[in-house]
Write a protein that holds these residues in place. Structure first.
Motif, PDB file in Angstrom:
ATOM      1  N   ALA A   1     -33.349  11.752  36.660  1.00 55.50           N
ATOM      2  CA  ALA A   1     -32.040  11.268  37.131  1.00 55.50           C
ATOM      3  C   ALA A   1     -32.170  10.076  38.071  1.00 55.50           C
ATOM      4  CB  ALA A   1     -31.291  12.404  37.805  1.00 55.50           C
ATOM      5  N   ALA A   2     -33.115  10.162  39.019  1.00 50.38           N
ATOM      6  CA  ALA A   2     -33.242   9.102  40.022  1.00 50.38           C
ATOM      7  C   ALA A   2     -33.669   7.783  39.390  1.00 50.38           C
ATOM      8  CB  ALA A   2     -34.235   9.518  41.099  1.00 50.38           C
ATOM      9  N   LYS A   3     -34.289   7.854  38.214  1.00 53.44           N
ATOM     10  CA  LYS A   3     -34.707   6.615  37.538  1.00 53.44           C
ATOM     11  C   LYS A   3     -33.591   6.059  36.675  1.00 53.44           C
ATOM     12  CE  LYS A   3     -39.693   6.836  37.332  1.00 53.44           C
ATOM     13  NZ  LYS A   3     -39.903   7.981  38.245  1.00 53.44           N
ATOM     14  N   VAL A   4     -32.642   6.927  36.318  1.00 58.62           N
ATOM     15  CA  VAL A   4     -31.635   6.545  35.338  1.00 58.62           C
ATOM     16  C   VAL A   4     -30.309   6.177  35.994  1.00 58.62           C
ATOM     17  CG1 VAL A   4     -30.283   7.368  33.378  1.00 58.62           C
ATOM     18  CG2 VAL A   4     -32.687   7.953  33.544  1.00 58.62           C
ATOM     19  N   HIS A   5     -29.849   6.998  36.920  1.00 61.53           N
ATOM     20  CA  HIS A   5     -28.507   6.815  37.465  1.00 61.53           C
ATOM     21  C   HIS A   5     -28.564   6.213  38.870  1.00 61.53           C
ATOM     22  CE1 HIS A   5     -24.309   7.477  38.339  1.00 61.53           C
ATOM     23  NE2 HIS A   5     -24.141   7.803  37.067  1.00 61.53           N
ATOM     24  N   PRO A   6     -27.782   5.146  39.119  1.00 67.53           N
ATOM     25  CA  PRO A   6     -27.845   4.490  40.434  1.00 67.53           C
ATOM     26  C   PRO A   6     -27.463   5.424  41.589  1.00 67.53           C
ATOM     27  CG  PRO A   6     -26.088   3.547  39.073  1.00 67.53           C
ATOM     28  CD  PRO A   6     -26.912   4.408  38.189  1.00 67.53           C
ATOM     29  N   ASP A   7     -26.483   6.314  41.366  1.00 74.12           N
ATOM     30  CA  ASP A   7     -26.080   7.226  42.439  1.00 74.12           C
ATOM     31  C   ASP A   7     -27.234   8.151  42.844  1.00 74.12           C
ATOM     32  OD1 ASP A   7     -23.669   6.088  42.321  1.00 74.12           O
ATOM     33  OD2 ASP A   7     -22.614   7.766  41.380  1.00 74.12           O
ATOM     34  N   CYS A   8     -27.989   8.623  41.842  1.00 75.38           N
ATOM     35  CA  CYS A   8     -29.117   9.510  42.125  1.00 75.38           C
ATOM     36  C   CYS A   8     -30.240   8.732  42.813  1.00 75.38           C
ATOM     37  CB  CYS A   8     -29.636  10.143  40.840  1.00 75.38           C
ATOM     38  SG  CYS A   8     -28.353  10.959  39.881  1.00 75.38           S
ATOM     39  N   ALA A   9     -30.422   7.475  42.413  1.00 72.32           N
ATOM     40  CA  ALA A   9     -31.463   6.655  43.033  1.00 72.32           C
ATOM     41  C   ALA A   9     -31.166   6.439  44.515  1.00 72.32           C
ATOM     42  CB  ALA A   9     -31.557   5.317  42.311  1.00 72.32           C
ATOM     43  N   LEU A  10     -29.880   6.156  44.815  1.00 70.40           N
ATOM     44  CA  LEU A  10     -29.498   5.928  46.212  1.00 70.40           C
ATOM     45  C   LEU A  10     -29.723   7.190  47.047  1.00 70.40           C
ATOM     46  CD1 LEU A  10     -28.123   4.212  48.442  1.00 70.40           C
ATOM     47  CD2 LEU A  10     -25.950   5.165  47.658  1.00 70.40           C
ATOM     48  N   ALA A  11     -29.286   8.322  46.510  1.00 71.15           N
ATOM     49  CA  ALA A  11     -29.441   9.572  47.262  1.00 71.15           C
ATOM     50  C   ALA A  11     -30.920   9.876  47.510  1.00 71.15           C
ATOM     51  CB  ALA A  11     -28.779  10.722  46.503  1.00 71.15           C
TER      52      ALA A  11
END
Lengths: 435, 201
Positions: free
Chosen positions: A318-328
């Motif tokens: 998720a953190a690699k794919v979705h910007p919201d997950c990366a920010l969190a």
């Protein structure tokens, strides 16, 4: 009120007043009164080059290209015509128009338009998405052979080829549906346009782009010299849709202009292994039927397996794919190490004054949607795999050499290998064209 | 080609019709559900821009389609222009070491003491946003980064928008292809309205 706090109160008032002024568009520094009669010039930004007329022109050219490609492939049976058309398309849609928006990428615009009403697509984009599919329903994948610039650039570098083994084709052939499913899922959850992001040739058309993708483009072209059109066959997500439509097409290119004489001359003429050869009935019909039953029984298991795999893969990626997950994830790292504002993303988030909980909430929401979307995508890929396995075991009633409608790109290379073609052209006596 | 069973031909025709309807329906629905099918172009909202410098490095074009533009109407004609002069400038002259712009893309023209008019040489500007930062922090913010539409190739997914930390880049209706700060408020308002409107409908 003590003096010190009064000064603070005053300065705060000033700061607030200043920010209100700036926010409401009133300028921090008023314009001076010029005494020399100077007038303030007006800035006029350059005009938008992409006019509506230009977009409709491209839709028109696409339509014309598809009609011409259909004419060359089916009526005129001219490989040279298709070649000239594809080079012209490469020059116009590739080098002049430099890519966007193309039918391959337009899948994502359509999906985005469906899931988010604010991003509804203009009619031109709907046309660009639809026209090659409609053409495929009528005359097969003529878009691939004649109009697609991504296909044309690969077609030009074909040097020599050997037939790929069936198992390898089946294996690599599962990549496009997988790519399509996950690209669509990602658009639907707001994780961006992956098909465009990893388009290997658009950088070559623009003569600029990320170095990695330019390199990928050159590598694919290099592979394409011996494994013809690797992107079209083993990556292109739009090719999946075109393949389905072509399977159902009303008419299709034929190898022989009239009848197959089973001379086997065309057998190795196709660089894309898209010619179906007559197969004798299976010697052991009971075993074949048993395999078919297995494939049918196992089909739901593949669907479930795909769904589970998609669901399970979503969280770690998720953190690699979705910007919201990366920010969190970045914010969490910063909180645990104590080093704040390590990236622009976290700096902007912290400056906005929003609570950390808001980022966590967005992260949880994005993960939930990603898991669901990827589970659907995985299930769909499992379904495609199951259907292909069933199709593999299906009894073939083929007597002649015919193009595989799903795989055939309608390039017309096989025409020149068929003796009946020379009879049609009057270059060969009819009797000698017979076996 | 061998003669197909009529039943199979019939099935195939129906399946083709269904496929046509599905794809056609999807494309039409994607169009119809828009409030009004605008033609959209990418643009930066200067109010959200934090001048991180990624516009210069992330565009698929080299040099970037993002450039600094000067909205003269907003300029305060500051004597110490923080867009033009480096904070460590020893003298307020045109010497390269005194200038903020790394490529010398800002030209100044004398008007009358003590005022100068500043303009951007588009071909020299790299879109790094250094001058924009100075002007926004200490001045009126008349220097702004904008996507210039005679350069932008309108990627389906803008490579800068994807990496913009402030999410300052969006598609805007082509009628409002530029978002100068003075107009940004009204343009943003219409855009918001468009975003919200059909979602609740």
């Amino acid at each position: 009120m003590p003096k010190r706090s009064r000064i603070w109160a005053w300065s705060w008032t000033l700061v607030v007043a200043a920010s209100v002024l700036v926010a409401s568009g009133v300028q921090r520094f008023p314009k001076p009164d010029f005494r020399s009669g100077y007038t303030v010039p007006q800035y006029t930004p350059p005009a938008v080059e992409r006019t509506a007329a230009r977009e409709w022109l491209d839709v028109g050219l696409l339509t014309g290209g598809l009609v011409l490609a259909g004419y060359f492939a089916l009526a005129r049976r001219s490989r040279r015509g298709l070649w000239i058309l594809s080079v012209a398309s490469l020059v116009w849609f590739g080098l002049v128009r430099k890519g966007c928006v193309c039918p391959v990428g337009s899948i994502q615009n359509v999906v985005l338009g469906l899931v988010s009403p604010a991003d509804g697509i203009p009619w031109t984009v709907a046309g660009i998405f639809l026209l090659p599919l409609v053409a495929a329903l009528v005359v097969g994948r003529v878009f691939c052979a004649g109009v697609c610039p991504l296909g044309a650039i690969q077609d030009l570098v074909i040097f020599r080829w050997r037939p790929l083994p069936l198992w390898l084709r089946q294996f690599l052939g599962m990549i496009p549906p997988t790519y399509l499913a996950f690209a669509v899922a990602n658009v639907a959850v707001g994780a961006g346009f992956w098909i465009c992001r990893y388009d290997p040739f658009v950088g070559l058309f623009r003569r600029s782009g990320p170095a990695g993708l330019i390199a990928l483009g050159w590598i694919l072209l290099l592979i394409g010299t011996v494994v013809p059109r690797p992107y079209c066959r083993f990556l292109c997500p739009y090719g999946v849709l075109l393949g389905w439509c072509s399977q159902l097409s009303r008419r299709h290119l034929t190898i022989s202009p009239d009848q197959c004489i089973q001379c086997r001359l065309c057998e190795e003429s196709c660089p894309f292994d898209a010619i179906r050869v007559p197969t004798p009935p299976h010697p052991d019909r009971a075993a074949a039927r048993r395999r078919m039953v297995y494939a049918l029984v196992l089909a739901p298991a593949w669907v479930v397996l795909g769904a589970v795999a998609g669901w399970a893969a979503a969280d770690p990626l998720a953190a690699k794919v979705h910007p919201d997950c990366a920010l969190a994830a970045e914010l969490r790292t910063e909180e645990s190490t104590g080093k704040k504002e390590q990236s622009w993303e976290t700096r902007v988030f912290r400056a906005s004054g929003r609570p950390l909980e808001q980022a966590e909430e967005a992260d949880r929401d994005a993960r939930r949607r990603l898991r669901r979307a990827w589970a659907w995508a995985g299930a769909w890929v499992g379904g495609v795999f199951a259907v292909r396995r069933i199709a593999l075991g299906r009894r073939s009633e083929l007597a002649d050499y015919v193009p595989d409608r799903g795989q055939c790109l309608s390039c017309g290379r096989c025409f020149a290998y068929c003796p009946r073609e020379y009879v049609r052209l009057g270059e060969l006596d009819g009797i000698r064209g017979q076996p | 080609m061998n003669a197909e069973l009529p039943r199979r031909a019939w099935l195939r025709q129906n399946a083709a019709a269904v496929a046509g309807l599905v794809f056609g329906g999807a494309a039409t629905a994607a169009t119809r559900r828009a409030a009004s099918p605008h033609r959209l172009v990418w643009q930066i909202d200067p109010k959200k821009c934090v001048q991180c410098g990624r516009c210069m490095t992330n565009c698929v074009l080299v040099p970037s389609a993002v450039k600094c533009v000067h909205n003269f109407d907003q300029c305060g004609y500051c004597r110490l222009c923080f867009g033009y002069f480096d904070p460590g400038a020893t003298e307020l002259t045109t010497a390269a070491e005194n200038q903020m712009c790394p490529t010398g893309a800002i030209r100044r023209r004398f008007i009358e003491p003590p005022y100068y008019e500043y303009s951007i040489v588009e071909d020299l500007c790299t879109g790094c946003g250094k001058c924009v930062k100075g002007c926004t922090t200490f001045g009126n913010g008349s220097l702004q980064l904008q996507i210039l539409h005679h350069r932008c190739v309108q990627c389906n997914e803008c490579a800068i928008a994807r990496r913009c930390p402030a999410q300052a880049i969006h598609r805007v209706p082509v009628e409002h292809a530029y978002r100068m700060k003075s107009q940004a408020a009204s343009v943003t308002a219409t855009w918001r309205h468009k975003e919200d409107g059909p979602a609740h409908a």
